[in-house]
Design an enzyme around this catalytic site. Structure first.
Site, PDB file in Angstrom:
ATOM      1  N   CYS A  97      40.618  21.678 -54.410  1.00  0.00           N
ATOM      2  CA  CYS A  97      39.122  21.501 -54.318  1.00  0.00           C
ATOM      3  C   CYS A  97      38.675  21.122 -55.773  1.00  0.00           C
ATOM      4  CB  CYS A  97      38.562  22.696 -53.606  1.00  0.00           C
ATOM      5  SG  CYS A  97      36.647  21.883 -53.231  1.00  0.00           S
ATOM      6  N   HIS A 232      41.205  22.878 -48.266  1.00  0.00           N
ATOM      7  CA  HIS A 232      41.267  24.337 -48.557  1.00  0.00           C
ATOM      8  C   HIS A 232      42.497  24.857 -47.721  1.00  0.00           C
ATOM      9  CE1 HIS A 232      38.075  25.203 -51.479  1.00  0.00           C
ATOM     10  NE2 HIS A 232      37.719  24.150 -50.786  1.00  0.00           N
ATOM     11  N   GLU A 234      44.078  27.571 -48.117  1.00  0.00           N
ATOM     12  CA  GLU A 234      44.288  28.942 -48.112  1.00  0.00           C
ATOM     13  C   GLU A 234      43.281  29.459 -46.973  1.00  0.00           C
ATOM     14  OE1 GLU A 234      42.428  27.024 -50.207  1.00  0.00           O
ATOM     15  OE2 GLU A 234      40.620  28.027 -50.941  1.00  0.00           O
TER      16      GLU A 234
END
Lengths: 273, 1004
Positions: A97, A232, A234
């Site tokens: 990002c 994202h 994660e």
């Protein structure tokens, strides 16, 4: 051979995904440390202590003057030597990002064989004009050299950005990138068969959430070691973070499909560094 | 070195793949809000650089700092609009907008930071201000420049220049901030008549009443006081302006909650009751919580800190706080709301020895966005307020990296007078620090140094809270409104949490209302004294007077106490993070709040007088039951049509396009998001978080708000708010043995006076709300651990006065045993549908009653408002339901609130994109309208898979559970009342109506 690779997770100046990024590397078997950008800039710490570098998401410097630009400048001008050496040592870097935006603005992505720190692409305002948080579907180029995405066909994870539209000065630049299999991952229609979703046709909002050219979500450098993406992974580290987890059976396994990207890099570091 | 001003402009490049998104956004917004179609809008961002670097050098590096060479064109010391190659077509109108001098310019600050990276020798005074220019083509000829510019800027904080077709483009110039004019501390003579005392209070914007002024007057008659003052060189028998301002801030309604602390004589005309209440807060909020504290070990810190703290497990504690920022948001919706959210984040950071904010909630109350009626002077249209507040909270939350996980937007005409902006934050901290100290306890010692950390003190934020809306005009000083700076605050949060972890902090609090006067003053209670030197405080502009420095509410500041032996480490950490930290005070044990400005003492107040000297208010309360015409629908419309209309009501319609613009997933912990279901667009009830990565242990956060019930009974309104928050938490599968509440009251002025002739009634509403709050919280065992009140939510006077409906936001947070075992509202295939709880004939002040009254299909909204006579029965059913959820027996649940069963089941179909067939015939005496649209409390609709049905029913035995029907493979919602088909509605059509009504994006 490294048993437990060490990951530097940058933080400070408005980076805000540093804690979860550090956590997922730990869950993937690495030892991670949040290190303030200035620790490197002031030479109190050195990137050579680490095997992997992560530039997490966030709003570095508020994204004023364009996302990632000001942090990118700090890295370009104050960490150039450390970064060059890190890349020359064949160590993986990921930018997620805002971190992707930073790597693009430093010139590390799409990059050249040897970093020249010249910006050659950009990430700009979404066509919708809006920041949005929504889950999207990604397919991966199976022929990419990217070490982060080996063996991954499709994952779902959220995008959370207002400036994720990938642009390059000319179509030939994009053709070159595609030919080199540097276009690692793209937004795809979730109703397609996994691995069959990639297209150069403009996909509509919100499948392609930002109007990115050729639906580009993430790219790597020519070596495949430096990887950046707007979504994202994660934030999809656990199965219970998937928006449809209550529509599925309750799973004993906690770790979700977003983990694969981090596990790949940790495994790479273990066998190659 | 000489300084100069250099102008840089950037504009998006033209050509394949390039777009001017900022311009497009303006175009879409004008279409969405005003129906105006514009040919094209192009944007230019400008920078005015005041520095020691000359234009030539800056021009060479413009593409390194100001412009993105791939997508933008830049120019130096020229206007892009004068470049015929870039702007070949004549423009119909140009509007340039810049900040007024002194207003926080965040892009300018960031630009300066980037500029200094390239030009370290820019000079100590270097500064950058920014502006944006919009050029319009294809503008309808009836659009006036003034009107257009008003849509694009707020005159309170920004300036706009306009040029019409054929005129040269406007050129905004660099305007430095005028230095303030320092005035030596003045002495205020209080040996004057009562009228004069009140005049001093009014003219100084002190908001002190006569009794309070007299209390201050008599303080200065005390001989001991006079003696101590003489010793430090202060005037003996009169306060300095510094002291008077400090007392006014500390004793303000905002800081001391004088109405909640008041002695009240309460008369109930309905029952004949005549009773005395010694503080609503102590009686109905504090006492119940302290009673509950005796029974559990997890209430760690209640009421006295910036937020209430509960023990989550052995290793972690969690805390929560909600605040309102109503008046600032009315004046500048964007800045007001942003400072609201970043302000409440600081309350969390200032809890204990520093908690980390991990989630935000926001609840807004606005006038209807489609309002077509008149607007009183100085008020923004509700759609403008909505856009601004939303943008402020979006930027404040997103840039701080704190997910916005739960919230609501409520609409009522009366909120045109004053929007309510509730911002809440949850925090987490390790229970013990590495040095063994308990993190929820502050422990400063005399001799500790006090640092001001973060932003600087400026003229902005002086008396911010006390300016009344009527006195604000286009020319109002920028001090009335502030804009937050989330990045400065984020850097400060990073730094403070590191300082906490290595044990450097002995005490911490935030600088909000009252500035340093409040923050250091409050902390000085721990050691019984402090000495502040205002001369050390870093300022945004020179020349601020002593009292201004002391009370300024400039944002992004924390006050932190550090042991003398740790100051080197603390200052090094601040330097690393590029955070300004300045030693401004010391803790003492002298019993005095002692303020100097360099060498001169400017204030000396006994700590006890400062904090406990304010006299108790005495107020009158009188309850008379309000009368409303009964809600008797005489609509010819079918219930299917009513359902479609109800789904598009702003209070019910999806807020997705707004909420999606908040980051609700940063920190990678949000297990139940604001939107759920197969298309991720069904409503989420509570937020569920798993904040420890790799663990499934969770937290639940939910909200309840039901202001319109106050039209009939504010007591019922309060009960409904608590029950709604509770139902939402129940749907999430919360651990009901460890949940805590926050009460957040927004009321119209409840003090009877010439401007408020109905003050007694409004106070009676407050009394009733507090009594019900206590009753339900005790029954549900939800201790209120923190709260807030905002008591002056009125606009104007006399006939035109607008008072908000008395509003209680009840927020709830607590433990969740395992976030995998939760439900969402979307129906899943093959589920049987049950209703928990009973539908009663409770249509008073319901959403359907308001809708049909507005369309003249009913005469009134009167009737029985939802009641909660036996909360223990509800609690028992809630406990069983959460047990069923925690056992994995159900994955679908949704509570019934506005619009009752009909809206709840419709939303569940939308989330599941499926059909359902149910029968609403059931126990109780309610008629069809009551069962379909009534808003009885305690009701939750659940979906159960076939294989779990038996175990679920066994677990729910003894509770009021009614079988309603099944999900279907089709795409229609069918609702039967016995043999009669009442509603047949297509799910996609319902989804479309529900989703489009508040979509004000103007397209993608």
């Amino acid at each position: 051979m490294v048993n437990i690779p060490k990951v530097a997770v940058l933080f400070g100046f408005g980076i805000n995904c540093d804690r979860e990024t550090a956590a997922v590397f730990e869950l993937a078997g690495a030892q991670s440390e949040r290190v303030h950008v200035n620790n490197f800039v002031n030479n109190e710490r050195d990137l050579s202590e680490f095997h992997i570098l992560a530039v997490p998401g966030g709003f570095s410097f508020g994204d004023h003057l364009g996302s990632g630009r000001l942090l990118g400048n700090r890295m370009r001008f104050a960490m150039r030597k450390q970064l060059s050496e890190f890349v020359a040592a064949g160590k993986p870097i990921i930018g997620i990002c805002n971190g992707f935006q930073v790597l693009v603005k430093t010139g590390l992505l799409p990059g050249r064989e040897k970093p020249d720190f010249e910006q050659s692409a950009s990430l700009t305002l979404n066509n919708s004009g809006r920041y949005e948080d929504r889950w999207i579907t990604l397919d991966f180029d199976p022929n990419s050299k990217c070490i982060w995405t080996k063996g991954i066909t499709r994952i779902e994870c959220p995008v959370r950005h207002g400036e994720g539209r990938f642009v390059m000065p000319s179509i030939t630049d994009l053709d070159t990138l595609e030919k080199n299999h540097q276009i690692v991952t793209r937004y795809v229609d979730p109703s397609t068969e996994p691995g069959k979703g990639i297209t150069n046709e403009d996909l509509p909002f919100p499948i392609c959430p930002n109007g990115s050219i050729r639906n580009i979500a993430g790219i790597c450098d020519p070596t495949g070691l430096i990887f950046g993406l707007m979504p994202h992974p994660e934030a999809a580290y656990a199965n219970f973070l998937h928006p449809h987890h209550t529509r599925k059976e309750i799973q004993e396994e906690i770790l979700g499909e977003g983990m694969k990207i981090f596990q790949n890099a940790v495994n790479y570091a273990k066998s190659n560094l | 070195m000489s300084t100069n001003v250099v102008r840089i402009e950037t504009t998006p490049k033209r050509g394949e793949g390039m777009r001017d998104v900022r311009g497009d956004s303006v175009k879409r917004q004008l279409l969405a809000d005003h129906g105006i179609k514009i040919g094209n809008v192009r944007s230019i961002v400008g920078f005015l650089i005041f520095s020691e670097i000359d234009a030539e050098k800056i021009a060479q590096r413009a593409d390194d700092v100001f412009a993105d060479p791939i997508i933008e064109e830049s120019t130096t010391n020229k206007l892009h609009l004068d470049d015929i190659n870039l702007f070949p077509d004549p423009l119909d109108m140009v509007v340039t907008i810049g900040f007024k001098p002194g207003v926080t310019d965040n892009p300018g600050k960031a630009a300066l930071d980037g500029f200094r990276t390239i030009f370290p020798d820019a000079g100590p005074e270097a500064n950058i201000s920014t502006y944006i220019t919009y050029g319009f083509t294809g503008l309808p000829s009836n659009i006036e420049g003034d009107w257009l510019s008003k849509q694009l800027h707020n005159g309170l904080i920004e300036r706009a220049l306009i040029s019409s077709k054929g005129q040269p483009p406007p050129k905004i110039e660099y305007t430095p901030v005028e230095p303030s004019s320092y005035a030596k501390p003045a002495t205020i003579n209080l040996e004057v008549s009562d009228d004069e005392l009140l005049k001093i209070s009014d003219e100084g914007l002190l908001a002190l009443n006569l009794e309070e002024m007299q209390t201050i007057q008599s303080h200065y008659r005390n001989l001991d006081v006079r003696k101590s003052r003489e010793a430090v060189g202060l005037p003996q028998n009169a306060p300095t302006d510094v002291e008077l301002e400090c007392l006014a801030q500390t004793w303000s309604e905002h800081c001391k909650h004088k109405i909640f602390a008041a002695h009240i004589n309460h008369i109930d005309k309905e029952t004949g009751e005549n009773s005395e209440i010694d503080s609503l807060f102590k009686t109905h909020i504090m006492t119940p919580t302290l009673d509950m504290k005796k029974e559990v070990d997890w209430l760690l810190s209640v009421f006295h800190d910036n937020s209430g703290v509960i023990a989550w497990d052995e290793n972690w504690s969690v805390c929560m706080k909600a605040e309102t920022h109503n008046s600032p948001s009315a004046l500048d919706p964007y800045g007001g709301a942003m400072t609201g959210i970043v302000g409440v984040n600081r309350d969390i950071l200032g809890t204990g020895l520093g908690a980390r904010p991990i989630a935000n909630t926001d609840v807004f109350c606005f006038g209807p966005p489609t309002w077509k009626g008149d607007l009183p002077d100085n008020l923004f249209h509700p759609s403008r307020v909505l856009r601004g507040v939303h943008a402020g909270v979006r930027v404040g939350g997103n840039e701080s990296g704190i997910p916005t996980v739960n919230g609501a937007i409520v609409f009522d005409d009366r909120y045109i007078g004053k929007p309510l902006v509730y911002c809440g934050t949850i925090g987490i901290m390790p229970r013990q620090l590495s040095d063994g100290r308990e993190s929820h306890e502050k422990n400063p010692q005399p001799g500790d140094r006090v640092y001001m950390v973060g932003g600087r003190v400026g003229y902005d934020g002086i008396h911010g809270a006390t300016f009344s809306s009527l006195e604000l005009t286009e020319e109002s000083p920028s001090s009335a409104v502030q804009i937050g700076d989330p990045i400065t605050q984020k850097k400060m949060i990073d730094m403070i949490l590191e300082a906490r972890d290595i044990g450097l902090i002995t005490c911490i609090t935030d600088n909000g209302a009252g500035g340093l006067s409040s923050s250091i003053g409050e902390m000085a209670e721990y050691t019984n004294g402090c000495k502040i030197d205002l001369g050390k405080v870093p300022l945004k502009q020179a020349g601020l007077s002593s009292w201004e420095i002391l009370v300024s509410e400039s944002q992004e500041r924390m006050t932190v106490a550090v042991k003398e032996s740790d100051v080197t480490k603390f200052e090094a950490l601040a330097k690393l993070h590029e955070v300004e930290a300045t030693w401004v005070a010391d803790f003492t044990n002298t019993g005095l709040f002692h303020v100097t400005h360099d060498d001169d003492t400017v204030a000396l107040l006994p700590i006890e007088f400062l904090h406990d000297g304010v006299p108790q208010l005495r107020l009158e309360s009188e309850w008379k039951k309000p009368t409303h015409e009964e809600f008797i629908p005489h609509s010819n419309a079918s219930h299917t049509d009513l359902l479609m209309r109800m789904l598009s009501r702003p209070n019910i319609a999806s807020k997705e396009t707004w909420v999606r613009q908040y980051d609700h997933e940063v920190i990678a912990q949000t297990a139940v998001k604001p939107f759920v279901g197969i298309e991720n667009d069904g409503p989420g009830d509570a937020g569920v978080l798993a904040p420890i990565h790799g663990s499934t242990r969770g937290l639940v956060v939910s909200n309840g708000i039901s202001p319109r019930y106050s039209d009939i009974d504010a007591g019922a309104m309060a009960a409904a708010a608590v029950d709604e928050a509770m139902r939402n938490a129940v749907c999430a599968g919360a651990d009901l043995s460890k949940i805590a509440g926050l009460d957040n009251f927004c009321w119209p002025d409840p003090i009877e006076s010439a401007k408020t002739p109905d003050g007694k009634f409004k106070l009676a509403q407050l009394v009733r709300a507090n009594r019900e709050l206590e009753r339900i919280c005790r029954a549900y065992f939800v201790p209120c651990i923190s709260g807030k009140d905002s008591m002056k939510n009125d606009y104007g006077t006399g006939e035109n006065k607008i008072s908000i409906p008395p509003t209680l936001l009840f927020s709830l947070f607590g433990n969740h045993p395992d976030v995998r075992y939760t439900t969402t509202s979307d129906l899943k295939p093959g589920e049987s549908i049950y209703l928990l709880g009973e539908s009663k004939q409770e249509l008073g002040a319901s959403e359907i009653s308001f809708m049909l009254k507005e369309s003249n299909e009913a005469n009134g909204i009167g009737g029985t408002v939802p009641q909660l006579p036996y909360p223990e029965i509800n609690l028992a059913s809630y406990k069983s339901l959460t047990k069923a959820i925690q056992n994995g027996l159900i994955r679908t649940a949704h509570d019934c609130s506005e619009g009752g069963v009909a809206i709840a089941i419709a939303e569940m179909c939308i989330g599941g994109r499926c059909g359902a067939e149910i029968d609403i015939d059931g126990p109780g005496n309610a008629d069809l309208w009551g069962r379909l649209w009534g808003e009885s409390l305690g009701r939750i609709i659940v979906g159960v898979k076939q294989e779990n049905r038996e175990r679920f029913l066994a677990m729910m035995k003894g509770h009021n559970l009614t079988y309603m029907g099944e999900t279907t493979d089709g795409d229609n919602l069918l609702i039967w009342d016995g043999d009669e088909l009442i509603i047949e509605a297509n799910t996609e059509e319902m989804a479309s109506v529900w989703k489009n009504s508040l979509d004000m994006t103007g397209g993608n």
